[in-house]
Design a protein around this motif. Structure first.
Motif, short mmCIF file in Angstrom:
data_model
loop_
_atom_site.label_atom_id
_atom_site.label_comp_id
_atom_site.label_asym_id
_atom_site.label_seq_id
_atom_site.Cartn_x
_atom_site.Cartn_y
_atom_site.Cartn_z
N ALA A 95 27.13 -4.26 -4.00
CA ALA A 95 26.69 -5.33 -4.90
C ALA A 95 25.19 -5.25 -5.01
CB ALA A 95 27.14 -6.70 -4.39
N SER A 96 24.67 -5.30 -6.23
CA SER A 96 23.22 -5.19 -6.41
C SER A 96 22.78 -6.06 -7.58
CB SER A 96 22.81 -3.73 -6.64
OG SER A 96 23.48 -3.21 -7.75
N PRO A 97 21.56 -6.62 -7.50
CA PRO A 97 21.05 -7.44 -8.60
C PRO A 97 20.72 -6.59 -9.81
CG PRO A 97 19.37 -7.11 -6.93
CD PRO A 97 20.63 -6.52 -6.37
N LEU A 98 20.77 -7.22 -10.97
CA LEU A 98 20.57 -6.48 -12.22
C LEU A 98 19.95 -7.41 -13.26
CD1 LEU A 98 21.13 -4.01 -14.14
CD2 LEU A 98 23.37 -5.05 -14.58
N ILE A 99 19.02 -6.86 -14.00
CA ILE A 99 18.46 -7.56 -15.16
C ILE A 99 18.77 -6.71 -16.38
CG2 ILE A 99 16.35 -8.31 -16.32
CD1 ILE A 99 15.16 -8.89 -13.59
N GLU A 100 19.30 -7.33 -17.41
CA GLU A 100 19.63 -6.61 -18.63
C GLU A 100 19.29 -7.49 -19.82
OE1 GLU A 100 23.10 -3.77 -18.69
OE2 GLU A 100 23.85 -5.27 -20.10
N GLN A 101 18.47 -6.96 -20.72
CA GLN A 101 17.99 -7.78 -21.84
C GLN A 101 17.75 -6.91 -23.07
OE1 GLN A 101 17.55 -11.13 -21.75
NE2 GLN A 101 17.05 -11.12 -23.91
N PRO A 102 18.33 -7.28 -24.22
CA PRO A 102 18.04 -6.53 -25.46
C PRO A 102 16.64 -6.85 -25.97
CG PRO A 102 19.52 -8.39 -25.90
CD PRO A 102 19.32 -8.34 -24.42
N ALA A 113 16.06 -0.70 -31.43
CA ALA A 113 16.62 -1.72 -30.55
C ALA A 113 17.00 -1.07 -29.22
CB ALA A 113 17.85 -2.36 -31.19
N ILE A 114 16.62 -1.70 -28.13
CA ILE A 114 16.87 -1.13 -26.81
C ILE A 114 17.53 -2.17 -25.91
CG2 ILE A 114 14.92 0.47 -26.98
CD1 ILE A 114 13.41 -1.46 -25.09
N LEU A 115 18.01 -1.70 -24.77
CA LEU A 115 18.56 -2.58 -23.74
C LEU A 115 17.81 -2.28 -22.45
CD1 LEU A 115 20.80 -4.73 -23.64
CD2 LEU A 115 22.31 -3.00 -22.71
N MET A 205 13.98 0.50 -15.71
CA MET A 205 12.71 0.31 -15.01
C MET A 205 12.97 -0.43 -13.70
SD MET A 205 10.95 -2.83 -17.16
CE MET A 205 10.88 -1.86 -18.66
N PRO A 206 12.03 -0.40 -12.75
CA PRO A 206 12.20 -1.17 -11.52
C PRO A 206 12.36 -2.66 -11.81
CG PRO A 206 10.42 0.41 -11.27
CD PRO A 206 10.81 0.41 -12.72
N MET A 207 13.07 -3.35 -10.94
CA MET A 207 13.40 -4.75 -11.20
C MET A 207 12.17 -5.63 -11.31
SD MET A 207 16.06 -7.23 -9.27
CE MET A 207 17.34 -6.21 -9.96
N LYS A 208 11.19 -5.45 -10.43
CA LYS A 208 9.98 -6.26 -10.49
C LYS A 208 9.26 -6.10 -11.82
CE LYS A 208 9.84 -8.26 -6.40
NZ LYS A 208 9.83 -9.74 -6.25
N ASP A 209 9.23 -4.87 -12.34
CA ASP A 209 8.61 -4.63 -13.64
C ASP A 209 9.38 -5.34 -14.75
OD1 ASP A 209 6.87 -3.11 -12.24
OD2 ASP A 209 7.44 -1.18 -13.11
N ALA A 210 10.71 -5.34 -14.66
CA ALA A 210 11.52 -6.03 -15.67
C ALA A 210 11.29 -7.54 -15.60
CB ALA A 210 13.00 -5.71 -15.45
#
Length: 413
Positions: A95-102, A113-115, A205-210
């Protein structure tokens, strides 16, 4: 069914008709070829369908896990404790954290358009075998480096080392309104997952950068979960679903890709039924060739009967003759099917060259190459089906031959 030397000799003789029976031999040859092509078509199509489903599943699950825990409102508060609960659930392997944003990305006047995906270092390293250019370890927190999909790089006209601008509409507020947030990132690596929609949109990209780009602080949007049994993912995560009720929704891979996998399942069954009909039509040729053979050999059959051949012996002779045609066609069909599957990609390219058409457009087919994965049980089922059809096709002609009355035949001949 064991044949005596006499019965086997007669069966071999009838499988190779003489000069005056070339038409019967032609029909028998057509029967063999028809069964061969039908079996080969079944092997090829079912293997490709299995490969398509397996490749899609592997690529989608390897990237997104077996399930996603997504917070209501897109922000998961106190996610560290939730992550610990998920990791402690029996059956959960990762299980791992994830950020996903269009968002949007621009380069040299081109906008796509990117994700954006913010991943942990461990998850980023899972892309190592997918990298086509660049250096993935350069994606360190605070480095302003990103990895992008191969198709997205082509659409932007960007290469490793180029700097793209990612635009976040949710920027800072000013007296004149909200100013979109624009941050420049260097392309450190280009990857190819093999699923067109992912390669066409993903920026990793790394999570902190996101979190910095999206102004989310220490919050995340979702947690991706992998279990030890994808078919039991709903049962495994049922306790979490109840625990997180009202805070987040748990969605497994079947729900996320329900329409795609259901369409594949329906198409797979439909193709099996349709191609099975082709094999059924092929064995009717065996039936017709045996009927003609029995009519041509009526006098010979009568003589064999007067010499002591039993009805059971004649039944076995004609069943063996027809069944051998079906068996040889089945074996040849399986061999041709595997040869086609082994050289499937060059064959697709050859057909594209000859026809001038793009037969495998990744934007339509999801995958970049034609996949194939043979299931031994399915191949055995196809072979058994073809052999059973061939056996059934021999019963009527063999019965007619065995029921021949030698007295009536020799009286009028």
């Amino acid at each position: 069914m064991i044949l005596s030397p006499f019965e086997w000799t007669i069966a071999k003789r009838y499988m190779l008709p003489g000069k005056g029976e070339r038409f019967i031999a032609l029909v028998a040859g057509i029967s063999l070829v028809a069964v061969m092509l039908g079996v080969a078509a079944l092997v090829i199509v079912m293997s490709v369908m299995n490969g398509f489903r397996a490749e899609l599943f592997d690529k989608i699950v390897n990237l997104n896990g077996h399930a996603i825990i997504q917070a209501y409102g897109g922000r998961l508060d106190n996610w560290q404790s939730v992550l610990e609960d998920v990791r402690g659930t029996p059956g959960v392997t990762r299980a791992s954290p994830l950020i996903e944003q269009p968002l949007l990305a621009s380069f040299n006047g081109r906008v796509e358009a990117i994700l954006v995906r913010g991943n942990t270092g461990e998850d980023i390293n899972r892309l190592a075998d997918k990298v086509k250019a660049g250096n993935l370890p350069e994606l360190r927190t605070g480095s302003d480096n990103v990895a992008i999909g191969k198709q997205l790089a082509q659409n932007l006209g960007a290469q490793v080392g180029d700097v793209i601008t990612i635009i976040n509409p949710a920027g800072r507020s000013t007296p004149f309104g909200t100013v979109p947030r624009q941050i420049a990132y260097r392309i450190a690596a280009i990857f190819e997952i093999g699923v067109y929609d992912y390669d066409n949109a993903f920026v990793v990209m790394p999570m902190k950068d996101a979190q910095t780009l999206l102004l989310t602080g220490d919050q995340i949007g979702m947690i991706e979960v992998t279990t030890n049994n994808p078919d039991r993912v709903g049962e495994i995560l049922a306790p979490l679903t109840r625990q997180l009720s009202g805070r987040a929704v748990v969605t497994d891979w079947r729900t996320i890709n329900a329409s795609l996998f259901e369409a594949l399942a329906v198409e797979r069954v439909a193709m099996f039924v349709i191609l099975s009909i082709i094999v059924l039509v092929a064995v009717f040729n065996i039936l017709s060739s045996l009927i003609m053979l029995v009519r041509a050999k009526t006098r010979d059959i009568a003589i064999l009967r007067t010499m002591g051949a039993t009805r059971h012996s004649l039944l076995k002779v004609f069943v063996t003759a027809g069944f051998c045609i079906g068996a040889m066609g089945t074996v040849a069909g399986v061999i041709i099917g595997f040869i086609f599957l082994y050289f499937r990609q060059p064959i697709v390219h050859l057909v594209e060259i000859l026809t001038g058409q793009n037969l495998w457009d990744p934007s339509i087919r999801f995958l970049t190459e034609l996949p194939a994965r043979s299931d031994p049980v399915e191949i055995a089922t196809i072979c058994i089906m073809a052999l059973v059809f061939s056996f059934l096709a021999t019963l009527y002609p063999a019965y007619k031959a065995a029921s021949t009355d030698p007295v009536q035949v020799l009286r009028y001949e």
